[in-house]
Design an enzyme around this catalytic site. Structure first.
Site, mmCIF file in Angstrom:
data_model
loop_
_atom_site.group_PDB
_atom_site.id
_atom_site.type_symbol
_atom_site.label_atom_id
_atom_site.label_comp_id
_atom_site.label_asym_id
_atom_site.label_seq_id
_atom_site.Cartn_x
_atom_site.Cartn_y
_atom_site.Cartn_z
ATOM 1 N N GLY D 15 0.833 -1.205 0.000
ATOM 2 C CA GLY D 15 0.000 0.000 0.000
ATOM 3 C C GLY D 15 0.861 1.245 0.000
ATOM 4 N N ARG D 76 1.295 -5.241 -5.389
ATOM 5 C CA ARG D 76 1.493 -6.427 -4.569
ATOM 6 C C ARG D 76 1.803 -7.555 -5.532
ATOM 7 N NH1 ARG D 76 -2.268 -3.587 -1.450
ATOM 8 N NH2 ARG D 76 -1.533 -3.329 0.680
ATOM 9 N N ASP D 107 5.245 -4.852 6.139
ATOM 10 C CA ASP D 107 5.834 -6.141 6.522
ATOM 11 C C ASP D 107 5.856 -7.153 5.373
ATOM 12 O OD1 ASP D 107 3.135 -6.538 6.573
ATOM 13 O OD2 ASP D 107 3.016 -7.089 8.698
ATOM 14 N N THR D 130 4.070 2.958 5.550
ATOM 15 C CA THR D 130 2.673 2.551 5.644
ATOM 16 C C THR D 130 1.984 3.503 6.605
ATOM 17 O OG1 THR D 130 1.169 0.946 6.643
ATOM 18 C CG2 THR D 130 3.460 0.789 7.289
ATOM 19 N N ASP D 132 -0.287 2.721 8.585
ATOM 20 C CA ASP D 132 -0.862 1.982 9.713
ATOM 21 C C ASP D 132 0.008 1.973 10.970
ATOM 22 O OD1 ASP D 132 -2.988 1.311 7.991
ATOM 23 O OD2 ASP D 132 -1.868 -0.382 7.205
ATOM 24 N N ASP D 134 2.187 -0.111 11.846
ATOM 25 C CA ASP D 134 2.146 -1.449 12.432
ATOM 26 C C ASP D 134 3.454 -2.216 12.267
ATOM 27 O OD1 ASP D 134 1.951 -1.670 9.715
ATOM 28 O OD2 ASP D 134 0.343 -3.147 9.715
ATOM 29 N N ARG D 176 -5.487 -1.353 9.534
ATOM 30 C CA ARG D 176 -5.376 -2.822 9.500
ATOM 31 C C ARG D 176 -5.675 -3.438 10.865
ATOM 32 N NH1 ARG D 176 -0.873 -5.505 5.942
ATOM 33 N NH2 ARG D 176 0.350 -5.081 7.793
#
Lengths: 328, 328, 328, 328
Positions: D15, D76, D107, D130, D132, D134, D176
């Site tokens: 993303g 992706r 990741d 990202t 997120d 995360d 996410r």
């Protein structure tokens, strides 16, 4: 002959729109300028029936010109649609010594005001406040310009990710039954197609057009869909149809939602609101009633509320053509 | 009878303005739509004389509708004011097979285009691009609406600090010899006073007005000053005068400067640019020449370049009055 | 052993900064959460000496988290620097039953609080609020992150016009005696050079560097100048020097000014303010006094006010190197 | 011992996030600074397998630091998960003489890079990009800070209309499986409740909390819901549940969607990207491999890719508590 208006009430009703606060401020300050008392009514016609009033002076509206929403709050009222409700409102106005009413809102708001005026011969004046621009008698409603910028800003962001991933996005924008917002943001956002209620493109031609643009070398696309458009049952089914009938695109949906209604009003909306508020107050003072103030050819003019409600705000067909040429 | 235009050149000249890229994009795509070749000219008339050309197609203008500035760059050219310079430009256009020219800029740009047209009978079409809105024949120049929003956003920020500290701010905004920007942002920014070249308030009346507003309970104030206003020698001397002749205010100056020229164009400017570009190209195709495209009563209309240059863009006197009432 | 704090006062003092309102809100709500009374003090130490207090509850701070400036207003006070002034303040606090004070501001504010604490043994807690980030004991002061975004947005706009015209811009940014703002916005704005008080580049090396970048093919450049930098007498003389000693650039100056202090706080500043307010209140409750709350390694920690004042907030030398590499 | 890296490739994968372009720019300029060649790879690992490369120099990345998305595009890739795919990629890198690879992504991207490094002993370095946040080993991923501001700006707009109409809004934000975005924007947006995957509030307690806040005098509320939260089946069923089990609120849903991924990066993200790009390149030069660069305690540090993937980015429990106190 001039009316002897001494106290004006102002309310906001229906869906809120950026610029409503600027219009309230203008009504209040125009009253102060003309040495007339001014009363704010909370929650539209609800507050009128409940007598939820607040005396306002020039300082009461300090620092609100740049705030979205409405400090007087808004509501949709079922009770005001009854004779009893309107009787209650009239009594509250009389009790308070109010002899003029400025209503800021859309066609539902204006319908209420017109009936109220007919029943009680109470002087009313309308200011068009809605992001949808669906009111006859004004080229721009309050909030329309701000909403356009808000939506275009969101589309610019979506394009960043669309073009990074070669995606096709369907972006749903507000506008009720008309395509004003969709048409303008579609051009400004560089949309491949714009789906509006006023024009029925058809699913086949949509897919055909998207395929053509893909072949012409465009790797990502944005299709703007007006909420009132009926091409698919809804935008998610539209996405599914295109997913099934096109190859090579990762298709996504974004429904922009209520953020379109908020935010600091644009310069245009603040100036328009300021002009409209002054005109509404001064028209009441001059003995006019049952009109909407509107922007026509860059001038503030009056349109009978009846016409404003029954007339139809038409989209500019030239824009459709421009959009077509721009997506070459 | 229609001209047989086959290749159009487009350039930007003079001060840049948001929306110029959107206009370039529109000219290029309108050419593509009508199967006409299109050539971009770098650095305005400078590039015309140097033959600094670039073939452009619909894809060349991808992703620029939301970018400030101009991808074709801009310049002010002294050499194009000479007969020799214009001769050179004409030869370059002929060599390249170009038979129509769209110039995007202000009155200096249009003057150049008009003389060029007269000397070489070369088809030219003007698009008004300047934040100052000082062109006759259009209610809005490209970039004006965007600049208004940029300035109002800055004034909102200045007001945050002004009202936290009970300060008086003089804010200088662009606009060359006219007060369009000042007048609109003054109303939208809730300014106490607006100083514009079209109206001579006088230092005494300014101080008087500020004192009155202070007495009425306002703890902070913003005065918007158009760069063309001559009330003080300049804004810093104006500040000094007020500092000396008023008590109780901490007076500050902010000159907003060149940030007013940049930024992503507003929705309004993008749509206007798209409409103007199409009209410019199609007018050339239809054999029109020596006109400026402009927005009049929300329609795109042609005005002879001569009139656009000589006419005077007047401020809306109603706005002055509204501003006065709003600062009650 | 826990103190038995029952009523806390909060004030903002010195230059205002975005996030101050969010911090006030946090102090007020943390008090409400812990069932402690809370009092807002207007205009900093001025209001403390005048007893300009306002009882506040959780609802008093509704809708202010996203507002720039400070609803409690701010001021710089000379009188509080006198023993008499502080005595007056102490008496007002006692009269009101206030037993803890949270001050939001910069080093001047903290100095006042520390002396006040020493003299009257009155519990005080500081929250660092200034866009300059010049306080020891916190990686970020309130308002710093917001100001960075405001300045970067302005520089992005200036770059639009700079690159359209091949211009060199000197942009002056705030920051008092330190280069934190300049260093960060210089990197983020893609500046060619960053002039900060902490490093003396020298006029010759500046011109040399600009010439080198011009030769390497850069057609426009932005140089960010911290207001505390002393390379030229001031930024206008700096411009004149470069004008005289460089060819091929049209050199301009932009002084961003007070708009840097305003605007809706960033998410970072709102979260930081919320965390700091809670910590300040809970530290007072726990019996701590004479500390500043700060962000250290992403945790909210206490630093003795004395250290916060005397310590020096150092710029990150790594950033200087990164800036150098980025302008390759 | 230092490696003799001569040519580095850079790609973006997964993303997209604001700041990716700033990181690409930094990698390219750090290579130029160290006299190393640099190659951009299009569409992540897809382009690596197809040999879709582009030689880049310092000027290739001009004007991208403030652009959302990624000029190298992202994708992706399933094929890169096969041994054959990676073999192809390795051959392309060798053919081109590339001896180091910087991957910007999340990741999934890092897992690919780590396996590739293990199989071919090819030097790789990761940059966390990202929204997120995360990723373990960095307090901030690229794009996180920008996304926070984008979301908070949208929530501010939604609040305008929520408070004008006394409405309850459920606003779904990205993130996410983690609640970083929700937790921060919830505090900054003044949310009544924040629903995150890390904490199971339960429907009953949610309704209880909303009822309590209604009773305490709040007329409108915003509940921020992380996309990964499982309290209702989805946000629309959550709305239905609350609609049925609460009275007095008009409940609405807004799913912010992909606009959260776009937009000009914040100052913080641009500076972070610039620092990370330099560190990634210099670490490869120094012979490091298989690491991610990250921000730890405001310093750029290396974390083994293996740890970055397997470690868990934990939310700050203090923020949960602050949120609780703020909604008093």
């Amino acid at each position: 002959m001039k009316n002897t208006i001494k106290k004006i009430a102002v309310l906001t009703s229906g869906g809120d729109a950026p610029g409503m606060n600027a219009a309230i401020r203008s009504v209040v300050r125009a009253c102060a300028y003309h040495k007339i008392e001014c009363v704010g009514v909370y929650r539209g016609y609800e507050g009128l029936m409940e007598g939820d009033f607040k005396q306002m002076n020039a300082r009461s509206v300090k620092g609100i010109i740049n705030k979205g929403g409405t400090i007087l709050k808004s509501a949709r009222s079922l009770e005001f649609k009854t004779k009893e409700g309107r009787q209650l409102a009239f009594e509250n106005l009389q009790k308070e010594g109010i002899d003029g009413l400025v209503v800021i809102g859309g066609d539902g708001t204006f319908t209420g005001a017109m009936i109220f005026n007919q029943e009680f011969n109470f002087p009313v004046m309308g200011i068009p406040g809605t992001i949808d621009n669906d009111i006859f008698g004004t080229s721009h409603t309050l909030g329309f310009d701000t909403a356009l910028n808000t939506v275009v800003d969101a589309i610019d962001k979506i394009r960043d990710t669309a073009s990074s991933h070669n995606r096709l996005f369907f972006v749903e924008v507000m506008g009720r039954d008309v395509g004003h917002i969709a048409l303008n943001v579609g051009i400004a956002g560089g949309a491949e197609e714009i789906l509006i209620p006023e024009e029925d493109l058809g699913l086949d031609r949509l897919v055909e057009s998207l395929n053509r643009s893909k072949k012409s070398g465009k790797s990502s696309s944005i299709v703007v869909v007006a909420e009132g458009d009926k091409i698919g049952k809804n935008i998610f089914e539209l996405k599914d149809y295109v997913d099934e009938n096109m190859e090579g695109y990762d298709v996504r949906v974004s429904v922009l939602g209520h953020m379109q209604r908020g935010g600091a009003p644009s310069c245009f909306d603040r100036v328009l609101a300021s002009r409209m508020g002054v005109k509404a107050v001064e028209s009441l003072i001059e003995g006019q009633t049952n009109y909407m103030v509107g922007l026509l050819n860059n001038k503030i003019e009056l349109t009978p509320l009846d016409n404003a409600i029954k007339g139809k705000s038409k989209i500019n067909l030239e824009l459709l053509r421009v959009s077509d040429i721009m997506s070459t």
